[in-house]
Structure formats: structure tokens, C-alpha cells
Motif scaffolding. Structure first.
Motif: not given
Length: 244
Positions: A11-14, A149-151, A153-159, A166-168
Motif C-alpha cells: 500500500a502506498p506510503g507504508l 515526496q519532493p520535500v 527528497a530535497g531535504l535528504a539530499s542536503g538542499a 522554490d522547487a515545490v
């Protein structure tokens, strides 16, 4: 203690399901639960109680009596809100009875789990029943906030928070408001938690701590040590077993 993670439910998100047992012969234990950005739904014996845990901002000492069995389903960061029906910041640093959120359906689910047959593995049967109930709830719920999801990914990448905003397509104040609702944290705290969890994974894989600090995105090893102590209350070396 016997802790094991099961395959991620379909199921999505688990993120995963898990089972933990404390032998009846064990003394009374206190387990240190550390922040991971996730929300867990936990069935807890012998009281046959269903609880919602997290997201945490610091260490959460959890007493475990001898003979206790815990069966849990873990939501990935930002994914619990539609299924649980409350914003994540309402659950921050809290342990809330699922009945407060799901009402009678939580009571029926707790009864189903308590009635699992004792052989060959009650915990496995309880996990299957809990996974099925949570997956059904997830599939029937509204979609998660599309920024999740983009938040992550972005924060985990160190952005930086500004770059992620800005990206979202949001201002930093708007991003903070929506992050609090989805994750229980503002974006700066979420980034610290995600970085801490990456450091924990790298250290548990056997990498030297100086390499762990750089791989996880810390300025140096003292920076990592300071943040780990703030989030976990102990040095990273004290957390290197998966059940810590």
C-alpha cells in the motif's frame, strides 16, 4: 529482545511492518525510541491496545514488560495523515490510542488481533491482520499532500530549505505550515531527522564514524556527535543495534 522487520506492505506510503517480542524470562526493559520522521501504528500486548506513535523530536524511553509482544506498521515520513485523519503535528511526541482517531473500527481491529490463534506464530498472524487493515484504510484515504515526496527528497539530499521551497513552488512560510501538517516538523527539523537516520544507517553498515559524518551531510564528526546527542540523547555508538 526479538525485533524483526517484515516486507513493506503493498500500500502506498507504508515503509514496513515489524514485530518485537520480550521474553517472559527477561527483566523489565526500557527501550530508547529515536526520531525517524515516521509514524507507527502499534498493537501492544498484553493489554491488546492499539496506539499511534510519533513523530518524535527527541528520544522516547519506552518501558517493555517481560512477555510483551508489539506488532507495528510504519508509515514513511509524511504519509500517515490521510489514513489517520489528523495533522501530523497533533501527534508530535505523543502516544495516542487509535480509538481516539478511528473510533469503533479501532476497537474491532484490536479484538481481531487479540484473538489470533497461539500457533504457529500469533505475532505473524497479528501482523498480517494489522497490515491488511491499515492498507485498506490507506487505499480508501485521500491522497497525501503532493509536496511530501519532493520535500523529503530535497531535504535528504542536503538542499537548503529555501531551495526546496522554490522547487515545490512555495514560500518558506507556506512550506513550514504544510510540512508541520504532513510531517509533524518544520522543514529544518525534518532535515535534521533525515540526516540523523542516514548517519545511523551508515554506522550500522560498519563505516567509520568520520566517513559516516561526511556521507550523511554533516560538516564534520563533532557536528554529527552534537546533533546525534540532541536527537537521541546518547552517542551514535550506543545506537548501533537495530532495536536501539
Amino acid at each position: 529482545m526479538g525485533y524483526r522487520e517484515l516486507a513493506a506492505p503493498a500500500a502506498p506510503g507504508l515503509a514496513c511492518a515489524w514485530v518485537q517480542t520480550v521474553p517472559a524470562s527477561a527483566g523489565r526493559l526500557v527501550q530508547r525510541v529515536v526520531p525517524d520522521g515516521c509514524v507507527d501504528l502499534i498493537w501492544w500486548s498484553p493489554d491488546a491496545e492499539l496506539m499511534v506513535a510519533g513523530p518524535d523530536t527527541g528520544p522516547m524511553p519506552t518501558p517493555l514488560a517481560p512477555g510483551t509482544t508489539l506488532v507495528g506498521v510504519r508509515f514513511a515520513p509524511g504519509r500517515a495523515v490521510p489514513a489517520l485523519g489528523v495533522p501530523a503535528d497533533a501527534l508530535r511526541d505523543a502516544r495516542v490510542p487509535l480509538g481516539d482517531l478511528w473510533g469503533a473500527s479501532a476497537v474491532r481491529l484490536a479484538e481481531t488481533l487479540a484473538e489470533a490463534v497461539p500457533e504457529p506464530s500469533p505475532a505473524a498472524r497479528q501482523a498480517d491482520a494489522l497490515i491488511a487493515a491499515v492498507a485498506e484504510r490507506v487505499r480508501a484515504a485521500e491522497p497525501v499532500d503532493p509536496i511530501v515526496q519532493p520535500v523529503v527528497a530535497g531535504l535528504a539530499s542536503g538542499a537548503s530549505v529555501r531551495d526546496v521551497a522554490d522547487a515545490v513552488g512555495l514560500g518558506e512560510r507556506q512550506l513550514r505550515r504544510r510540512a508541520l501538517a504532513s510531517f509533524g516538523y518544520g522543514p529544518k527539523v525534518l532535515q535534521r531527522v533525515l540526516r540523523f537516520q542516514r548517519a545511523l544507517r551508515e554506522a550500522r553498515a560498519g563505516r567509520p564514524l568520520a566517513e559516516v559524518a561526511l556521507a550523511a551531510g554533516y560538516a564534520d564528526q563533532p557536528h554529527m556527535s552534537h546533533e546525534v546527542r540532541e536527537l537521541a540523547g546518547v552517542p551514535l555508538s550506543a545506537l548501533l543495534t537495530p532495536s536501539s
